[in-house]
Write a protein that holds these residues in place. Sequence first.
Motif, PDB file in Angstrom:
ATOM      1  N   HIS A 370       0.832  -1.211   0.000  1.00  0.00           N
ATOM      2  CA  HIS A 370       0.000   0.000   0.000  1.00  0.00           C
ATOM      3  C   HIS A 370       0.862   1.255   0.000  1.00  0.00           C
ATOM      4  CE1 HIS A 370      -3.241   2.768   1.024  1.00  0.00           C
ATOM      5  NE2 HIS A 370      -2.477   3.223   1.994  1.00  0.00           N
ATOM      6  N   ALA A 371       1.920   1.265   0.834  1.00  0.00           N
ATOM      7  CA  ALA A 371       2.791   2.444   0.907  1.00  0.00           C
ATOM      8  C   ALA A 371       3.535   2.664  -0.402  1.00  0.00           C
ATOM      9  CB  ALA A 371       3.780   2.280   2.056  1.00  0.00           C
ATOM     10  N   LEU A 372       3.997   1.569  -1.025  1.00  0.00           N
ATOM     11  CA  LEU A 372       4.740   1.713  -2.278  1.00  0.00           C
ATOM     12  C   LEU A 372       3.827   2.114  -3.432  1.00  0.00           C
ATOM     13  CD1 LEU A 372       7.181  -1.339  -2.053  1.00  0.00           C
ATOM     14  CD2 LEU A 372       7.651   1.066  -1.561  1.00  0.00           C
ATOM     15  N   VAL A 373       2.615   1.570  -3.468  1.00  0.00           N
ATOM     16  CA  VAL A 373       1.665   1.952  -4.518  1.00  0.00           C
ATOM     17  C   VAL A 373       1.335   3.432  -4.424  1.00  0.00           C
ATOM     18  CG1 VAL A 373      -0.705   1.650  -5.316  1.00  0.00           C
ATOM     19  CG2 VAL A 373       0.686  -0.342  -4.810  1.00  0.00           C
ATOM     20  N   LYS A 374       1.175   3.913  -3.202  1.00  0.00           N
ATOM     21  CA  LYS A 374       0.818   5.317  -3.009  1.00  0.00           C
ATOM     22  C   LYS A 374       1.961   6.250  -3.401  1.00  0.00           C
ATOM     23  CE  LYS A 374      -0.840   8.476   0.548  1.00  0.00           C
ATOM     24  NZ  LYS A 374      -1.192   8.610   1.989  1.00  0.00           N
ATOM     25  N   SER A 375       3.188   5.894  -3.046  1.00  0.00           N
ATOM     26  CA  SER A 375       4.325   6.786  -3.312  1.00  0.00           C
ATOM     27  C   SER A 375       4.748   6.762  -4.773  1.00  0.00           C
ATOM     28  CB  SER A 375       5.514   6.396  -2.433  1.00  0.00           C
ATOM     29  OG  SER A 375       5.939   5.081  -2.735  1.00  0.00           O
ATOM     30  N   ALA A 404       8.994   4.349   4.709  1.00  0.00           N
ATOM     31  CA  ALA A 404      10.220   5.137   4.556  1.00  0.00           C
ATOM     32  C   ALA A 404      10.813   4.964   3.166  1.00  0.00           C
ATOM     33  CB  ALA A 404      11.232   4.723   5.623  1.00  0.00           C
ATOM     34  N   LEU A 405      10.784   3.723   2.660  1.00  0.00           N
ATOM     35  CA  LEU A 405      11.296   3.477   1.313  1.00  0.00           C
ATOM     36  C   LEU A 405      10.456   4.203   0.267  1.00  0.00           C
ATOM     37  CD1 LEU A 405      13.304   1.869  -0.472  1.00  0.00           C
ATOM     38  CD2 LEU A 405      11.626   0.014  -0.506  1.00  0.00           C
ATOM     39  N   GLY A 406       9.143   4.211   0.469  1.00  0.00           N
ATOM     40  CA  GLY A 406       8.270   4.907  -0.476  1.00  0.00           C
ATOM     41  C   GLY A 406       8.473   6.411  -0.464  1.00  0.00           C
ATOM     42  N   LYS A 407       8.614   7.000   0.727  1.00  0.00           N
ATOM     43  CA  LYS A 407       8.814   8.451   0.814  1.00  0.00           C
ATOM     44  C   LYS A 407      10.156   8.868   0.239  1.00  0.00           C
ATOM     45  CE  LYS A 407       5.768   9.320   4.755  1.00  0.00           C
ATOM     46  NZ  LYS A 407       5.667   9.811   6.154  1.00  0.00           N
ATOM     47  N   ALA A 408      11.172   8.014   0.429  1.00  0.00           N
ATOM     48  CA  ALA A 408      12.495   8.349  -0.102  1.00  0.00           C
ATOM     49  C   ALA A 408      12.527   8.288  -1.618  1.00  0.00           C
ATOM     50  CB  ALA A 408      13.544   7.403   0.481  1.00  0.00           C
ATOM     51  N   ASN A 409      11.641   7.507  -2.196  1.00  0.00           N
ATOM     52  CA  ASN A 409      11.613   7.354  -3.663  1.00  0.00           C
ATOM     53  C   ASN A 409      10.263   7.780  -4.223  1.00  0.00           C
ATOM     54  OD1 ASN A 409      14.251   5.616  -4.281  1.00  0.00           O
ATOM     55  ND2 ASN A 409      13.300   4.789  -2.427  1.00  0.00           N
ATOM     56  N   GLU A 410       9.672   8.784  -3.619  1.00  0.00           N
ATOM     57  CA  GLU A 410       8.349   9.236  -4.050  1.00  0.00           C
ATOM     58  C   GLU A 410       8.408   9.774  -5.462  1.00  0.00           C
ATOM     59  OE1 GLU A 410       4.617  11.818  -2.228  1.00  0.00           O
ATOM     60  OE2 GLU A 410       6.595  11.913  -1.306  1.00  0.00           O
ATOM     61  N   LYS A 411       7.448   9.369  -6.247  1.00  0.00           N
ATOM     62  CA  LYS A 411       7.415   9.742  -7.659  1.00  0.00           C
ATOM     63  C   LYS A 411       6.752  11.101  -7.816  1.00  0.00           C
ATOM     64  CE  LYS A 411       6.229   7.806 -12.166  1.00  0.00           C
ATOM     65  NZ  LYS A 411       5.640   6.644 -12.859  1.00  0.00           N
ATOM     66  N   ASP A 412       7.477  12.024  -8.389  1.00  0.00           N
ATOM     67  CA  ASP A 412       6.957  13.369  -8.630  1.00  0.00           C
ATOM     68  C   ASP A 412       6.515  13.458 -10.083  1.00  0.00           C
ATOM     69  OD1 ASP A 412       6.271  15.986  -8.428  1.00  0.00           O
ATOM     70  OD2 ASP A 412       8.313  16.775  -8.469  1.00  0.00           O
ATOM     71  N   ILE A 413       5.223  13.528 -10.292  1.00  0.00           N
ATOM     72  CA  ILE A 413       4.692  13.558 -11.650  1.00  0.00           C
ATOM     73  C   ILE A 413       4.019  14.898 -11.905  1.00  0.00           C
ATOM     74  CG2 ILE A 413       4.361  11.073 -11.777  1.00  0.00           C
ATOM     75  CD1 ILE A 413       1.412  11.530 -11.210  1.00  0.00           C
ATOM     76  N   THR A 414       4.061  15.329 -13.141  1.00  0.00           N
ATOM     77  CA  THR A 414       3.384  16.552 -13.554  1.00  0.00           C
ATOM     78  C   THR A 414       2.021  16.187 -14.134  1.00  0.00           C
ATOM     79  OG1 THR A 414       5.492  17.619 -14.046  1.00  0.00           O
ATOM     80  CG2 THR A 414       3.520  18.595 -15.010  1.00  0.00           C
ATOM     81  N   MET A 415       0.992  16.683 -13.483  1.00  0.00           N
ATOM     82  CA  MET A 415      -0.364  16.361 -13.927  1.00  0.00           C
ATOM     83  C   MET A 415      -0.850  17.405 -14.918  1.00  0.00           C
ATOM     84  SD  MET A 415      -2.164  15.121 -10.388  1.00  0.00           S
ATOM     85  CE  MET A 415      -1.690  16.626  -9.540  1.00  0.00           C
ATOM     86  N   GLY A 416      -1.698  16.966 -15.820  1.00  0.00           N
ATOM     87  CA  GLY A 416      -2.327  17.884 -16.758  1.00  0.00           C
ATOM     88  C   GLY A 416      -3.468  18.638 -16.088  1.00  0.00           C
ATOM     89  N   PRO A 417      -3.984  19.678 -16.727  1.00  0.00           N
ATOM     90  CA  PRO A 417      -5.067  20.467 -16.118  1.00  0.00           C
ATOM     91  C   PRO A 417      -6.327  19.655 -15.864  1.00  0.00           C
ATOM     92  CG  PRO A 417      -4.678  21.120 -18.413  1.00  0.00           C
ATOM     93  CD  PRO A 417      -3.567  20.218 -18.027  1.00  0.00           C
ATOM     94  N   TRP A 418      -6.615  18.658 -16.733  1.00  0.00           N
ATOM     95  CA  TRP A 418      -7.806  17.821 -16.511  1.00  0.00           C
ATOM     96  C   TRP A 418      -7.633  16.945 -15.273  1.00  0.00           C
ATOM     97  CZ3 TRP A 418      -6.736  19.812 -21.187  1.00  0.00           C
ATOM     98  CH2 TRP A 418      -7.815  20.273 -21.959  1.00  0.00           C
ATOM     99  N   ASP A 419      -6.422  16.413 -15.079  1.00  0.00           N
ATOM    100  CA  ASP A 419      -6.161  15.601 -13.893  1.00  0.00           C
ATOM    101  C   ASP A 419      -6.243  16.447 -12.630  1.00  0.00           C
ATOM    102  OD1 ASP A 419      -5.715  13.362 -15.485  1.00  0.00           O
ATOM    103  OD2 ASP A 419      -3.592  13.855 -15.748  1.00  0.00           O
ATOM    104  N   VAL A 420      -5.728  17.671 -12.695  1.00  0.00           N
ATOM    105  CA  VAL A 420      -5.776  18.558 -11.532  1.00  0.00           C
ATOM    106  C   VAL A 420      -7.216  18.867 -11.149  1.00  0.00           C
ATOM    107  CG1 VAL A 420      -5.224  20.874 -10.703  1.00  0.00           C
ATOM    108  CG2 VAL A 420      -3.513  19.558 -11.943  1.00  0.00           C
ATOM    109  N   MET A 421      -8.059  19.155 -12.130  1.00  0.00           N
ATOM    110  CA  MET A 421      -9.455  19.461 -11.834  1.00  0.00           C
ATOM    111  C   MET A 421     -10.181  18.251 -11.259  1.00  0.00           C
ATOM    112  SD  MET A 421     -10.300  22.598 -12.335  1.00  0.00           S
ATOM    113  CE  MET A 421      -8.698  22.953 -11.596  1.00  0.00           C
ATOM    114  N   GLY A 422      -9.887  17.077 -11.798  1.00  0.00           N
ATOM    115  CA  GLY A 422     -10.514  15.879 -11.268  1.00  0.00           C
ATOM    116  C   GLY A 422     -10.138  15.617  -9.825  1.00  0.00           C
ATOM    117  N   ARG A 423      -8.909  15.955  -9.440  1.00  0.00           N
ATOM    118  CA  ARG A 423      -8.459  15.722  -8.073  1.00  0.00           C
ATOM    119  C   ARG A 423      -8.941  16.805  -7.113  1.00  0.00           C
ATOM    120  NH1 ARG A 423      -3.978  12.479  -6.838  1.00  0.00           N
ATOM    121  NH2 ARG A 423      -3.376  11.073  -8.523  1.00  0.00           N
TER     122      ARG A 423
END
Length: 731
Positions: A370-375, A404-423
């Motif tokens: 769960h932690a790795l899927v989220k990060s 801790a492993l997930g936070k250290a390797n957290e994936k930083d993704i750039t979302m599009g405007p449609w994804d931002v509005m949906g969230r």
Amino acid sequence: MEAGPKAAGSKQIPDGAENCFSGITFVFSGQLSSLSREDCDSLVARYGGRVTTAVSSRTSYLVLGEEPGKSKSDKANQLKVPIIDEDGFLNLLATLPAKSAAELEKTTKGKAAKKAEAAFSKPIGATPIKSSSSLSKNQVATRHAFLNLLWTDKYKPQTYADIIGHKTLVERLGKWLREWLDANATGATTKKGKGEKDDIGNHRAVLLSGPPGLGKTTAAHLVAKVEGFDVQEYNASDVRSKRAIDASYHNFPLTTTPLLSTCNRKTGAAEDKKQNAVEEKKIKHVIIMDEVDGMSAGDRGGSQELIQLIKKTKVPIICICNDRQSPKVKSLANYCYDMRFRRPTDPQIGQRVEWIARQEGLDLKPGVVHALVKSTQADIRQILNLLSTYRRSSKVISAAEGEALGKANEKDITMGPWDVMGRILGKDTFRNQNMSQKLEYYFNDYGLIPLMMQENYLKSNPSLPGEIAQNEKALVAETLECFARAAESIADGDRVDRLIYRCNWSLMPVHSAFSCVRPAFFAHGYIGQMDISFPGWLGRNSTAGKNNRILKEIQMHTSLKVTGDKNALRQDYLPVFAKRLTKPLVEGAEGIDTVIELMDEYYLTREDWDTIPALCLGDTQNVGAMIESQVKSSFTRRYNSTTHQVPYTMVALTGAKKSKGVGITDVPDNEDVADVEPVVDEDEEGGGSDDDDLKADKLVKPKNAKGAAKAAGTKAATTGKGKGRGKGAKK
């Protein structure tokens, strides 16, 4: 507005027994006093439980906080689901006993996981080895290569059962590829499968889209392998310009002749069965165009050439992209069958990842997946790479170590405007995030996200009114109140925006709060992804700028007759102009001369005649459609065949240097200027030189120096006065 707990950390979280929440499903509603929604999800996953967003018959407990959802409470009472508060949840964590592995296997979830794991393929290259001493050198080398394989390569899917979360899409892709020749080469139509609503088999290409790491490319290669196709792949590392794609298509093996022979073979025209088998093996090719949304400037014309290739291709084409909303993909999608890959859920990823970990001797405690899927944003490839690296130093990974492993390797993704509005307008995603995460959405595109919010907040079905109102009438009133407050906040954001562009860039977080977060607080609820629209203000602003530019040109043309400014011209003159320039033409061709006289009087051009009605309001805008096409054509020919005065000159006649490529296009009207013949002396007239007059005239082009010298030499030779030999020279 902040969704975080009021007294975060005020209550001690007990240490629960191992797997104490296994087989238990929780639903959270409202805001707990000391635990955030993120903390609750992490606790439940750590101890083997499951969190869902809706109450159902499978829900074990409904945990209520402050301002809970009324619908969830009613559903829980209807289904007789136990309702507890935050203290009851923590008490469960402290008192529930541990569950062993044998007990877990007896549960329905354990049986389903065991059944699913039985269908998984063995690792690539895996062979049973009893004793390392009895191995040959080649076997030792093979084993060493197998052990050093990346987990992503070792456990890549080999059958459709190995696919995580997209089995239906992959099976349909396989059906499309399997029936492609019948549907596109022979002209036959494929039958729709049971439950299918579209005709995927009649498309020449498919488009696989979705976030990176979901297995789109892997699925394409797997389908090609299972169905017996050879793959020709082009990705971002290849040159995919128009010329390169065209050359690749023409050089592609067996795209024309063998395909025709395949068609003939099906009708009984082929004779040699062995040759037919060879051709059958050669003909089954598939082209995979990966990362079509990443075609750069070096791939100019590649998208259009790919579309042309799809129209005439004799082999199936699979296109893959990450950003479905990219402008490079929109035109391509019209010629492909659209297949969208979604992020798989925790249970779908957990079964496969836990099985792989057991094969590699790594013990995953509950909550790690769960932690790795989220990060990693459900990036299966990244999860396997992280676990393979961790396995080199340890054989057990706890839930805390997984976080801790997930936070250290957290994936930083750039979302599009449609994804931002949906969230940001979605109920669950908005309430499950803290203030800093909500403010961060603004910085994905700080110029566009506020406009997206202003365009789409009214399309949301807000949740707050339903949690406050007691009846239908109050619900309508509260909904209007929420939208009104959101509109006020957007207006305040516009004021902050003006200050930012005066070099007050430190106000950008404030602008984010007023233009995005606060409106989303009042408007968040449910909004469909297809309901989100691009800002219409951008198009209207562009139209306004164009109309303003056209109005300025008309003002310049009529400046000798009209003394008012642009506003006066637009309000007082243009409505009258529009009627007098179009009404005579509506009546017939007899009014052409009247219209042209009016245009010449005010120095209006043919382009002004087209644009003036469009700048007016009401029925005047459509008056051009009432004019017959023959009359309009006659008017255009008559206007172009005559000369017309203009109130300005584009290029000066004398005393100005003529620029390259610019000619004299407009001549000033000198009709009222009297021609006075100058008085010249006879001596002066007879003795004057024409050369001086020609040099002074800017409209006469003088001869170049070489030509003048050559002419002078020729003249001298002719008269015998030159230095060279001529006719009169003595030998």
